[in-house]
Design a protein around this motif. Structure first.
Motif, PDB file in Angstrom:
ATOM      1  N   ALA A 107      -4.178   8.363  57.729  1.00 14.73           N
ATOM      2  CA  ALA A 107      -3.621   7.372  56.804  1.00 14.73           C
ATOM      3  C   ALA A 107      -4.035   7.669  55.366  1.00 14.73           C
ATOM      4  O   ALA A 107      -3.218   7.578  54.437  1.00 14.73           O
ATOM      5  CB  ALA A 107      -4.070   5.969  57.213  1.00 14.73           C
ATOM      6  N   LEU A 108      -5.292   8.014  55.168  1.00 11.82           N
ATOM      7  CA  LEU A 108      -5.757   8.355  53.815  1.00 11.82           C
ATOM      8  C   LEU A 108      -5.049   9.606  53.308  1.00 11.82           C
ATOM      9  O   LEU A 108      -4.710   9.702  52.115  1.00 11.82           O
ATOM     10  CB  LEU A 108      -7.268   8.565  53.821  1.00 11.82           C
ATOM     11  N   PHE A 109      -4.814  10.558  54.203  1.00 14.45           N
ATOM     12  CA  PHE A 109      -4.098  11.771  53.804  1.00 14.45           C
ATOM     13  C   PHE A 109      -2.667  11.445  53.390  1.00 14.45           C
ATOM     14  O   PHE A 109      -2.187  11.905  52.344  1.00 14.45           O
ATOM     15  CB  PHE A 109      -4.103  12.771  54.960  1.00 14.45           C
ATOM     16  N   LEU A 110      -1.959  10.636  54.206  1.00 17.68           N
ATOM     17  CA  LEU A 110      -0.591  10.275  53.853  1.00 17.68           C
ATOM     18  C   LEU A 110      -0.545   9.461  52.562  1.00 17.68           C
ATOM     19  O   LEU A 110       0.372   9.624  51.747  1.00 17.68           O
ATOM     20  CB  LEU A 110       0.043   9.470  54.992  1.00 17.68           C
ATOM     21  N   GLY A 111      -1.522   8.575  52.370  1.00 19.01           N
ATOM     22  CA  GLY A 111      -1.565   7.812  51.126  1.00 19.01           C
ATOM     23  C   GLY A 111      -1.749   8.707  49.915  1.00 19.01           C
ATOM     24  O   GLY A 111      -1.110   8.511  48.873  1.00 19.01           O
ATOM     25  N   ALA A 112      -2.628   9.713  50.050  1.00 26.13           N
ATOM     26  CA  ALA A 112      -2.838  10.664  48.949  1.00 26.13           C
ATOM     27  C   ALA A 112      -1.582  11.490  48.696  1.00 26.13           C
ATOM     28  O   ALA A 112      -1.222  11.764  47.544  1.00 26.13           O
ATOM     29  CB  ALA A 112      -4.027  11.570  49.268  1.00 26.13           C
ATOM     30  N   ILE A 113      -0.894  11.885  49.775  1.00 27.90           N
ATOM     31  CA  ILE A 113       0.347  12.646  49.634  1.00 27.90           C
ATOM     32  C   ILE A 113       1.405  11.817  48.899  1.00 27.90           C
ATOM     33  O   ILE A 113       2.149  12.325  48.059  1.00 27.90           O
ATOM     34  CB  ILE A 113       0.868  13.076  51.015  1.00 27.90           C
ATOM     35  N   ALA A 114       1.459  10.518  49.200  1.00 29.55           N
ATOM     36  CA  ALA A 114       2.477   9.649  48.602  1.00 29.55           C
ATOM     37  C   ALA A 114       2.320   9.536  47.089  1.00 29.55           C
ATOM     38  O   ALA A 114       3.314   9.539  46.352  1.00 29.55           O
ATOM     39  CB  ALA A 114       2.424   8.273  49.253  1.00 29.55           C
ATOM     40  N   ILE A 115       1.087   9.405  46.615  1.00 29.09           N
ATOM     41  CA  ILE A 115       0.867   9.221  45.172  1.00 29.09           C
ATOM     42  C   ILE A 115       0.584  10.550  44.480  1.00 29.09           C
ATOM     43  O   ILE A 115       0.239  10.565  43.292  1.00 29.09           O
ATOM     44  CB  ILE A 115      -0.299   8.242  44.919  1.00 29.09           C
ATOM     45  N   LEU A 116       0.741  11.657  45.206  1.00 25.13           N
ATOM     46  CA  LEU A 116       0.454  12.967  44.627  1.00 25.13           C
ATOM     47  C   LEU A 116       1.299  13.299  43.399  1.00 25.13           C
ATOM     48  O   LEU A 116       0.787  13.911  42.454  1.00 25.13           O
ATOM     49  CB  LEU A 116       0.630  14.046  45.700  1.00 25.13           C
ATOM     50  N   PRO A 117       2.610  12.954  43.362  1.00 27.85           N
ATOM     51  CA  PRO A 117       3.381  13.268  42.150  1.00 27.85           C
ATOM     52  C   PRO A 117       2.773  12.695  40.878  1.00 27.85           C
ATOM     53  O   PRO A 117       2.739  13.366  39.849  1.00 27.85           O
ATOM     54  CB  PRO A 117       4.752  12.648  42.451  1.00 27.85           C
ATOM     55  N   SER A 118       2.285  11.464  40.940  1.00 26.20           N
ATOM     56  CA  SER A 118       1.666  10.864  39.747  1.00 26.20           C
ATOM     57  C   SER A 118       0.375  11.580  39.380  1.00 26.20           C
ATOM     58  O   SER A 118       0.097  11.810  38.200  1.00 26.20           O
ATOM     59  CB  SER A 118       1.391   9.380  40.003  1.00 26.20           C
ATOM     60  N   ILE A 119      -0.418  11.931  40.397  1.00 19.82           N
ATOM     61  CA  ILE A 119      -1.673  12.641  40.127  1.00 19.82           C
ATOM     62  C   ILE A 119      -1.385  14.011  39.521  1.00 19.82           C
ATOM     63  O   ILE A 119      -2.013  14.424  38.530  1.00 19.82           O
ATOM     64  CB  ILE A 119      -2.488  12.773  41.421  1.00 19.82           C
ATOM     65  N   ALA A 120      -0.420  14.738  40.118  1.00 19.26           N
ATOM     66  CA  ALA A 120      -0.091  16.072  39.617  1.00 19.26           C
ATOM     67  C   ALA A 120       0.478  16.008  38.207  1.00 19.26           C
ATOM     68  O   ALA A 120       0.148  16.837  37.349  1.00 19.26           O
ATOM     69  CB  ALA A 120       0.897  16.746  40.559  1.00 19.26           C
TER      70      ALA A 120
END
Length: 431
Positions: free
Chosen positions: A371-384
């Motif tokens: 779940a933490l991995f999918l959550g990080a993947i979801a907001i990855l565009p903003s982080i990148a």
């Protein structure tokens, strides 16, 4: 990567698999052709400008495979069907009749699939009306008659049904999961467009940021492969049995519990909800009431892809839906009963309720990581985008997750088909 593509290359040497591949390619080509047939009466130039300036709509366009920016007849994509599938899975848990159908094997699954198709129709109609209202508020639709509105809604709903049919054709006559492959094809065809947009705004000062983005993408792909292949192997022993007066040898097998049991479904479902505040804010901001106008402006300002509130809510929704969806598709009590029914047990754990509690404890722990991995993947565009400053490459971790997952699943199906053919050849030679 060669080990993943090798089964696909070998499959071309087998006539049946080669036919399946060609059917799949043909259906994907039809899908891409229909994706460029727009609904009449739309200002396409203004629509493309709107999507270029709105990251929320750009994210929706990625999930639709680029059909939304053209306002194609299949611009709704497969989201109504996916949402209908999730709803049916939830109803199966709470409705005894549907639960009984799910236990009737292939016949029951066919009935539930038919119900899912029926539910897709009203969901597609509702989403098409919402899309019409959104474009109307943006001034991209002229004054139209009610009959024209009905034609647009019916056309977009029919497009979703047509796309659903194409996906089922791939599943039945082609290779791989048809729904996943169509989503995969839509995302992959968006890559040249994204790269072109990046090239048009390319600056020598951004070269380092683009290289950093590329390295970031490679690391994300490696992480996706690692998580998707991650499993907790639970040893299951079976007691010795007496057959024909002789004592048989007890079997030992493993129950694989995947770290990412839910796949990409939680992200798709969370996207449908996290975009609601932004769309509601744009509507409320136009109302004359002071309180509603203030609420609308607050929602519009805070629920943007680069805003903290948006990303926090998005992350929490993905984590929550991951646990929820995993609980839907994996029932520790049922698995425990199946193990006990066939005389199996987990070493050190009593069969029955203790086995169910043990499996539930393990699933909560490994699902938290997924779940933490999918959550990080979801907001990855903003982080990148924040780290590199590159805002045109919005494919993001979700797109990479879908692409890599579909490639790996399809390659595994190829490999299983090849093994099946090898056994058939071996059996014919023995005969």
């Amino acid at each position: 990567m060669p080990s993943i593509l090798q089964p696909i290359l070998t499959a071309f040497k087998i006539a049946e698999l080669r036919r399946k591949i060609f059917i799949t390619i043909l259906i994907v080509v039809i899908f891409r052709i229909v994706a460029h047939i727009p609904v009449s009466g739309i200002d396409l130039v203004g629509l493309q400008a709107l999507f270029a300036s709105n990251q929320l709509l750009g994210l929706l366009d990625i999930f639709s495979g680029g059909t939304l920016v053209n306002f194609s007849v299949i611009s709704l994509g497969l989201n109504p069907y996916i949402n209908a599938s999730i709803i049916m899975q939830l109803l199966t848990m709470i409705m005894p009749k549907l639960e009984a159908l799910s236990k009737e094997g292939e016949y029951g699954r066919q009935i539930i699939t038919q119900y899912t198709r029926y539910l897709t129709i009203p969901l597609a109609a509702i989403q098409s009306i919402g899309m019409f209202v959104l474009l109307r508020n943006q001034g991209l639709l002229p004054e139209v008659l009610p009959i024209q509105i009905a034609a647009i809604v019916v056309g977009m709903t029919a497009g979703t049904i047509f796309l659903m049919w194409l996906g089922e054709l791939i599943t039945e006559y082609g290779i791989g999961n048809g729904i996943s492959l169509l989503i995969f094809a839509g995302i992959v065809t968006r890559i040249p467009v994204v790269l072109t947009q990046t090239a048009t705004v390319f600056d020598q000062t951004q070269l380092f940021n683009i290289l950093l983005f590329a390295i970031f993408s490679i690391l994300v792909i490696a992480a996706v492969v690692f998580i998707n292949e991650g499993r907790r192997q639970i040893a299951v022993h079976y007691a010795r049995r007496f057959m024909s007066g002789r004592e048989g040898i007890g079997d030992k097998t493993y129950l694989p519990l995947r770290v990412n049991q839910a796949g990409v479904i939680p992200i798709i479902f969370a996207v449908s909800l996290v975009l609601i505040p932004s769309f509601a804010g744009s509507y409320l901001a136009q109302l004359p009431t002071t309180q509603l106008n203030f609420l609308g402006r607050w929602l519009s300002q805070n629920f943007t892809p680069d805003g903290f509130t948006y990303n926090l809510v998005y992350f929490l929704l993905v984590v929550g839906f991951t646990f929820f969806y995993t609980a839907v598709i994996f029932n520790p009590a049922k698995v425990s009963e199946e193990i006990k029914k066939y005389g199996g047990f987990i070493p050190g754990i009593r069969p029955g309720t203790q086995t169910a509690a043990f499996l539930s404890y393990i699933m909560v722990r490994i699902t938290l990581a997924g779940a933490l991995f999918l959550g990080a993947i979801a907001i990855l565009p903003s982080i990148a985008a924040g780290l590199t400053g590159v805002t045109t490459l919005i494919l993001g971790g979700t797109g990479l997750l879908i692409v890599v997952s579909v490639i790996m699943d399809t390659a595994k199906q190829f490999e299983s088909k090849l093994v099946e053919k090898s056994y058939e050849v071996f059996a014919r030679r023995r005969l």
